[in-house]
Scaffold this motif. Structure first.
Motif, short mmCIF file in Angstrom:
data_model
loop_
_atom_site.label_atom_id
_atom_site.label_comp_id
_atom_site.label_asym_id
_atom_site.label_seq_id
_atom_site.Cartn_x
_atom_site.Cartn_y
_atom_site.Cartn_z
N LYS A 151 5.71 19.54 13.41
CA LYS A 151 5.92 18.61 14.53
C LYS A 151 4.74 17.66 14.67
O LYS A 151 4.91 16.44 14.88
N LYS A 192 4.98 15.83 6.89
CA LYS A 192 6.19 16.17 7.66
C LYS A 192 7.23 16.86 6.80
O LYS A 192 8.21 17.41 7.32
N LYS A 206 4.96 15.10 11.89
CA LYS A 206 6.00 14.09 12.12
C LYS A 206 5.48 12.98 13.03
O LYS A 206 5.72 11.79 12.79
#
Length: 639
Positions: free
Chosen positions: A407, A431, A410
């Motif tokens: 996360k 990611k 990302k």
């Protein structure tokens, strides 16, 4: 009836000096009497000690090596390429040749009669001046560390720059100089500094600068007890003084301070310590200036609180890069400055991404920049290559921990993309769950790649072996390095496969040294600099440094410099490779700025003759280091 051969010769010659200075009828007359010679590779055109010929030579196709032999050593002085003139000694001196000319590869030469050309030299001063300069210029060796190119300047003419490009403006220097003699006690100097609120005093003798003493010098000597407070300033001053002339730019001053590890520069009338002092420039003077200098940009990056702010700063960084290239600042310094600014941007992105998470990282981790940024060679906006390694956790917490870092990745990858770093087309980014792993998982991954080295595995190794920590715990990346070297030690299968892969890139040049350009597609007639030149010379450095088990040197030029120290017998080759890497990066950067892209492809029409020659000389290093790989690892390139 027209002499079409003579016209073709004339059309070729008029593209190059000094023939471009001739009138059409003069050039055609010379062309009609030109003798066209074909020489095979390694054939001798003339030898050192041989009586001068009745003609001099122009390279039409191929290349000629200019050599000098002393005792039992043969030194290559120059490489003559398309349009280059050589063999001029018989024009100016009725003596034997002092150098040899050997065909470096098969080539076609134009032999021009000296008797027929002498009247032109006498009638045209500029032609004679050019040939005299060419005759005197026999040190244009691209392997030399000194400034090359007396015949053709290495740098391009300085272009007009916008006034707002602050770092290219002349540096403001302090004209009201506080000075003393070398026999002045330090206590008196300290009083002067305090009274005038300055951080340095210039030491002069007969009105010439011989040293500079700063508050730092006093702290590092007097304050720690090395000398008493009343010692002569000569004992603690920094000497000699680094001097420049008036007109020094802020960029040049900043680079000079970095290069010499100093904080003050003296401005003199002629730029040497042997002329009148005009003023002094301190590091503080530069830092307090406003503009796109590296220090101001670094400060802005660290303070940025929004992605759009970092994006705006990034455009200023590109402005700075363009200015550096126009000023012909050495690529070694440019690369270091740009790496630090890029790295600071990535760090800031990671810091802001962590703040966007609801909780802090559950364990220690490291964000790794791969590829060109990992090698400290990323100057332009290129695609992202990055990964995460995090501390080992109990099995039951692995998925939860990995989910956190995925996360985080990302968010960071998206922010970098918004700034201008494109997503990797192959998805080699943090990611991607394949590239955010625990330390043990990375160990298993590297073990798989190294013990089963197929095409895909070798490609991944070539990317992941060039990494640099951009954020986080360096102990984790150090352990990764240990894992890689443990797995590759005495692993001849893997090293040979890696070396074989380094030979896959096709030759940069075709028949008669013509550039091999793209035959079709979006970049038709463009030259693929990355694939045909940068990749093979980078891949070769990686496998050679790995063979020597050298850690923590990822930069390609620095790898070759280290190899030059490790293998004295190949020193010249490795130093030529180091030079070529820097030159190729400069070509790529200039093309990227020209076309507002990654600089992967070169538009040959935008290059001057001198630039094309320099580019081809870089290719010689690529070819030579690939030959070394073939011999050392007993492999043949893929066809």
């Amino acid at each position: 009836m027209k002499n079409t051969i003579a016209e073709r010769v004339a059309d070729f010659l008029k593209r190059f000096p000094p023939f471009e200075l001739l009138k059409s009828d003069e050039l055609l007359k010379i062309a009609e009497e030109v003798q066209i010679l074909y020489k095979q590779k390694d054939s001798v055109i003339f030898e050192q000690g041989e009586p001068g010929h009745h003609q001099f030579y122009v390279v039409h196709k191929g290349a000629v090596s200019i050599q000098r032999k002393e005792n039992d050593n043969t030194e290559t002085l120059d490489k003559c390429d398309e349009g280059d003139v050589f063999g001029l000694r018989p024009i100016f001196a009725k003596e034997n040749y002092l150098i040899s000319a050997i065909a470096d590869e098969e080539c076609i030469l134009y032999a021009i009669s000296i008797e027929n050309f002498q009247p032109i030299i006498q009638q045209n001063y500029r032609v004679g001046e050019f040939l005299i300069e060419s005759f005197a210029s026999n040190t244009r060796n691209p392997y030399s560390r000194e400034h090359r190119g007396r015949l053709y300047a290495e740098g391009e003419p300085k272009q007009e720059v916008a006034p707002e490009l602050f770092q290219l403006q002349p540096v403001n220097f302090v004209k009201n100089i506080i000075s003393c003699t070398k026999n002045t006690p330090v206590t008196e100097v300290a009083k002067q500094m305090s009274k005038n609120n300055v951080g340095s005093v210039l030491v002069v003798e007969n009105d010439l600068p011989i040293g500079v003493v700063t508050d730092k010098d006093i702290r590092n000597t007097i304050a720690i007890g090395l000398f008493p407070i009343d010692v002569d300033v000569e004992k603690v001053m920094s000497s000699p003084v680094i001097c420049y002339s008036k007109g020094l730019t802020i960029a040049q001053a900043h680079v000079a301070m970095m290069k010499h590890k100093i904080s003050h520069i003296c401005i003199t009338k002629d730029g040497t310590p042997n002329s009148k002092v005009l003023g002094i420039v301190s590091e503080h003077d530069i830092l307090v200036s406003q503009g796109n200098n590296p220090a101001a940009l670094m400060k802005a990056i660290k303070r940025a609180k929004k992605t759009k702010t970092l994006k705006a700063i990034r455009s200023r960084v590109m402005h700075l890069l363009n200015g550096y290239l126009q000023q012909n600042i050495p690529m070694t310094h440019v690369s270091k400055i740009m790496f630090e600014l890029n790295d600071a941007t990535i760090k800031r992105v990671i810091e802001r991404s962590i703040k966007k998470m609801k909780t802090p990282p559950p364990v220690k981790f490291a964000w790794m920049s791969l590829g060109s940024q990992g090698r400290k060679e990323q100057l332009l906006h290129t695609d992202q290559d990055n990964a995460i390694v995090f501390e080992d956790v109990p099995e039951e917490k692995l998925e939860e921990t990995k989910a956190y870092f995925l996360k985080l990745a990302k968010i960071a990858n998206k922010s970098l993309n918004n700034i201008g770093y494109e997503y990797c087309p192959a998805d080699m980014m943090a990611k991607n769950p394949d590239y955010t792993l625990s330390l043990t998982e990375w160990k298993h991954q590297f073990t798989e790649w190294i013990t089963h080295p197929g095409d895909d595995e070798i490609l991944l190794c070539s990317i992941f072996f060039d990494y640099d920590i951009s954020y986080g715990n360096p102990a984790l990346t150090n352990q990764l390095s240990d894992i890689i070297f443990d797995l590759t030690e005495n692993n001849s299968l893997f090293i040979n496969t890696l070396a074989s892969s380094a030979l896959r890139s096709p030759s940069p040049l075709g028949f008669f040294r013509q550039f091999l350009v793209e035959a079709n597609g979006e970049h038709k007639d463009f030259f693929n600099l990355k694939k045909r030149a940068l990749m093979p010379i980078t891949d070769a450095a990686r496998v050679l440094i790995l063979q020597h088990k050298i850690k923590n040197i990822n930069n390609t030029a620095e790898r070759y410099e280290k190899l030059a120290a490790l293998e004295p017998e190949n020193r010249e080759l490795y130093l030529s490779c180091s030079y070529s890497v820097k030159a190729l990066l400069k070509f790529r950067t200039k093309q990227g700025l020209l076309h507002n892209d990654t600089g992967k492809f070169i538009e040959l029409e935008t290059l001057s003759k001198e630039e094309k020659i320099k580019l081809k000389r870089c290719f010689k290093s690529v070819s030579d280091v690939q030959e070394l790989l073939k011999l050392r690892f007993k492999i043949t390139p893929y066809l």
